[in-house]
Design an enzyme around this catalytic site. Structure first.
Site, PDB file in Angstrom:
ATOM      1  N   LYS A  27      48.218  63.449 114.699  1.00 27.92           N
ATOM      2  CA  LYS A  27      49.400  63.798 113.897  1.00 27.92           C
ATOM      3  C   LYS A  27      50.510  64.393 114.776  1.00 27.92           C
ATOM      4  O   LYS A  27      51.680  64.040 114.640  1.00 27.92           O
ATOM      5  CB  LYS A  27      48.993  64.780 112.788  1.00 27.92           C
ATOM      6  CG  LYS A  27      50.106  65.026 111.772  1.00 27.92           C
ATOM      7  CD  LYS A  27      49.568  65.397 110.398  1.00 27.92           C
ATOM      8  CE  LYS A  27      48.981  66.775 110.335  1.00 27.92           C
ATOM      9  NZ  LYS A  27      49.709  67.636 109.376  1.00 27.92           N
ATOM     10  N   ARG A 128      55.895  78.621 102.698  1.00 32.31           N
ATOM     11  CA  ARG A 128      55.596  78.992 104.092  1.00 32.31           C
ATOM     12  C   ARG A 128      56.832  79.549 104.781  1.00 32.31           C
ATOM     13  O   ARG A 128      57.908  78.949 104.726  1.00 32.31           O
ATOM     14  CB  ARG A 128      55.068  77.772 104.850  1.00 32.31           C
ATOM     15  CG  ARG A 128      53.765  77.254 104.264  1.00 32.31           C
ATOM     16  CD  ARG A 128      53.328  75.944 104.889  1.00 32.31           C
ATOM     17  NE  ARG A 128      52.922  76.106 106.275  1.00 32.31           N
ATOM     18  CZ  ARG A 128      52.494  75.105 107.045  1.00 32.31           C
ATOM     19  NH1 ARG A 128      52.460  73.882 106.558  1.00 32.31           N
ATOM     20  NH2 ARG A 128      52.131  75.325 108.285  1.00 32.31           N
ATOM     21  N   SER A 173      52.567  79.718 119.247  1.00 30.96           N
ATOM     22  CA  SER A 173      52.959  78.696 118.275  1.00 30.96           C
ATOM     23  C   SER A 173      53.573  77.504 118.985  1.00 30.96           C
ATOM     24  O   SER A 173      54.679  77.594 119.526  1.00 30.96           O
ATOM     25  CB  SER A 173      53.962  79.258 117.261  1.00 30.96           C
ATOM     26  OG  SER A 173      54.464  78.209 116.451  1.00 30.96           O
ATOM     27  N   GLN A 175      54.659  74.947 117.474  1.00 30.67           N
ATOM     28  CA  GLN A 175      55.795  74.477 116.683  1.00 30.67           C
ATOM     29  C   GLN A 175      57.077  75.215 117.067  1.00 30.67           C
ATOM     30  O   GLN A 175      58.139  74.601 117.188  1.00 30.67           O
ATOM     31  CB  GLN A 175      55.498  74.635 115.194  1.00 30.67           C
ATOM     32  CG  GLN A 175      54.418  73.685 114.703  1.00 30.67           C
ATOM     33  CD  GLN A 175      54.140  73.836 113.217  1.00 30.67           C
ATOM     34  OE1 GLN A 175      54.727  74.679 112.538  1.00 30.67           O
ATOM     35  NE2 GLN A 175      53.243  73.021 112.706  1.00 30.67           N
ATOM     36  N   ASP A 326      43.681  74.658 113.934  1.00 30.50           N
ATOM     37  CA  ASP A 326      43.547  73.887 112.691  1.00 30.50           C
ATOM     38  C   ASP A 326      42.102  73.565 112.346  1.00 30.50           C
ATOM     39  O   ASP A 326      41.820  73.089 111.245  1.00 30.50           O
ATOM     40  CB  ASP A 326      44.333  72.579 112.791  1.00 30.50           C
ATOM     41  CG  ASP A 326      45.835  72.808 112.705  1.00 30.50           C
ATOM     42  OD1 ASP A 326      46.247  73.768 112.035  1.00 30.50           O
ATOM     43  OD2 ASP A 326      46.593  72.033 113.319  1.00 30.50           O
ATOM     44  N   ARG A 402      43.248  70.363 104.921  1.00 28.38           N
ATOM     45  CA  ARG A 402      42.089  70.726 105.749  1.00 28.38           C
ATOM     46  C   ARG A 402      41.043  71.510 104.945  1.00 28.38           C
ATOM     47  O   ARG A 402      39.838  71.391 105.205  1.00 28.38           O
ATOM     48  CB  ARG A 402      42.534  71.501 106.980  1.00 28.38           C
ATOM     49  CG  ARG A 402      43.492  70.685 107.851  1.00 28.38           C
ATOM     50  CD  ARG A 402      43.565  71.137 109.275  1.00 28.38           C
ATOM     51  NE  ARG A 402      44.725  70.558 109.938  1.00 28.38           N
ATOM     52  CZ  ARG A 402      44.814  69.310 110.393  1.00 28.38           C
ATOM     53  NH1 ARG A 402      43.798  68.486 110.246  1.00 28.38           N
ATOM     54  NH2 ARG A 402      45.911  68.883 110.983  1.00 28.38           N
TER      55      ARG A 402
END
Length: 442
Positions: A27, A128, A173, A175, A326, A402
């Protein structure tokens, strides 16, 4: 991308899992393949792209900002890019569905382009917090108006030229790191991200692969200094996306905990910043063999052979958290079937994922008979030493793909079926999860 009707499913004790499967494309790499191809000048070709809702949201957003993106009948994707600096003003809000990765990375792209974009998402994504990305991008000059608590819907007004930044990550992080580096692509001068704790490095590898002037230096303290020179010209690429280790995780654990299982999972990406789960499960006694190790597009890849194993509880080193953040929900399931106690700490990040994964997993595992204690930053689990879990309960997935898949796997090693309230969110990352599972069950 509207919220879908709930799809409840029950998962029951399984016959041995046998066979060979290929899992969907990674992903993280799929998202970045689309974004960087859309900023290259020319046509890129991508095979193995994950075609889940999250990645399709990224494709739709890049189309809305001017890129030409088409999927051919043979499964190859062709992306004709607009060039760095060439993003167009989207005509309507960008619907990110459930994808936090799409949202945070695209906020970075928009931040240094002369466009204004509104980001919206589903109920889960809209809960979020985005503040961790808003802060550095605002320092680079972007004007960001968010809903209360730094949440979606939010609007980003990009600044061009943006202001180069040296930004030290306050938390591990990938991201946030990626959002700043992507903003740096169209920012004059050098943008630097200082990373005290290494996180997944797909952005660095792929930016270099597309021709960006990006360097990584590690100082004496182990801190990484990642520098990108802006106003880059990216060159089109041909990309083969390896299988997603986060998706492989569910089948790895399923094979380990269902007696008699022997499964081969083909073409799994094993980037060292992502492969923490495999190492932890090996420490617990998991029989996981790497076959045909190779490199594909700069990423290490192997086929994994996984056989049923008697797992033992361990204390998980918090240093591995970024390399398997994750995968903790499915690790908790493995721990619940292991012999002895498994202790996890340093998992604060799990509380701000698609759901509060610590709380949700603790609640669901207790409901199906596991012995679990929840702390502020982790779970302690006393396992069954390979005996099936009692099961026989319904669990809430909280719109978190998940979580849903983790409890599906738990049902395979339970005396009575485990019912997941809604498997629809699984389509965000792993549309054929249930079909592959059924195939291994024969």
């Amino acid at each position: 991308m509207t919220d879908q009707t709930a799809i409840p499913r029950s998962f029951a004790a399984s016959a041995p899992l046998k066979g060979k499967i290929a899992i969907p494309g990674d992903k993280s790499i799929s998202h970045r393949s689309l974004m960087l191809s859309a900023l290259a000048v020319g046509t890129s070709r991508v095979t193995g792209l994950l075609e889940g809702h999250d990645v399709l949201a990224t494709a739709a957003a890049m189309r809305a900002m001017g890129a030409s993106i088409e999927r051919r009948d043979d499964g190859e994707w062709r992306i004709h890019g607009v060039g760095v600096g060439g993003l167009l003003q989207p005509r309507e809000a960008l619907d990110m569905g459930n994808s936090g990765t799409s949202t945070r990375l695209l906020m970075g792209l928009v931040a240094s382009h002369p466009v204004t974009a509104t980001f919206v998402g589903d109920a889960s994504l809209s809960s979020r917090p985005m503040g961790r990305v808003i802060d550095p991008l605002s320092q680079m000059g972007a004007d960001i108006s968010a809903s209360p608590g730094g949440r979606l819907p939010l609007m980003v007004r990009g600044l061009a030229p943006a202001i180069p930044l040296s930004y030290r990550l306050p938390m591990a992080s990938a991201q946030v790191k990626s959002a700043v580096l992507l903003a740096g692509l169209n920012t004059p001068g050098i943008t630097e991200v200082i990373e005290p704790v290494p996180t997944r490095d797909h952005s660095e590898r792929m930016l270099q692969g597309f021709g960006a002037d990006l360097t990584v230096e590690t100082d004496g303290n182990g801190t990484r200094h990642i520098r990108i020179r802006g106003e880059a010209e990216l060159k089109p690429q041909t990309i083969v996306v390896p299988g997603d280790p986060s998706s492989a995780a569910f089948f790895i654990v399923a094979a380990l905990i269902v007696p008699g299982s022997d499964v081969i999972i083909a073409n799994v990406g094993l980037n060292p910043t992502r492969a923490g789960l495999v190492e932890v499960l090996k420490l617990m006694g998991g029989d996981i063999e790497l076959l045909d190790t190779r490199a594909v597009g700069g990423e290490p890849v192997a086929d994994l052979r996984v056989r049923h194993s008697a797992l033992k509880g361990i204390e998980v080193d918090p240093a591995v958290v970024p390399s398997m953040v994750d995968e903790f929900p499915i690790l908790f399931v493995a721990a619940a079937l292991a012999e002895g106690r498994t202790v996890t700490t340093g998992l604060d990040e799990l509380r701000v994922k698609e759901s509060d994964r610590l709380s949700v997993m603790a609640t669901g595992l207790k409901a199906i008979g596991a012995r679990v204690e929840e702390s502020e930053d982790g779970l302690t689990i006393d396992g069954t030493a390979g005996e099936p879990l009692p099961g026989g309960a319904g669990v809430a997935g909280h719109l978190d793909h998940r979580i849903c898949m983790s409890f599906a796997v738990a049902g395979l090693a339970s005396r009575a079926p485990v019912t997941v309230d809604d498997m629809a969110p699984v389509a965000t990352s792993f549309p054929n999860f249930e079909a592959l599972l059924a195939g291994l069950q024969g």
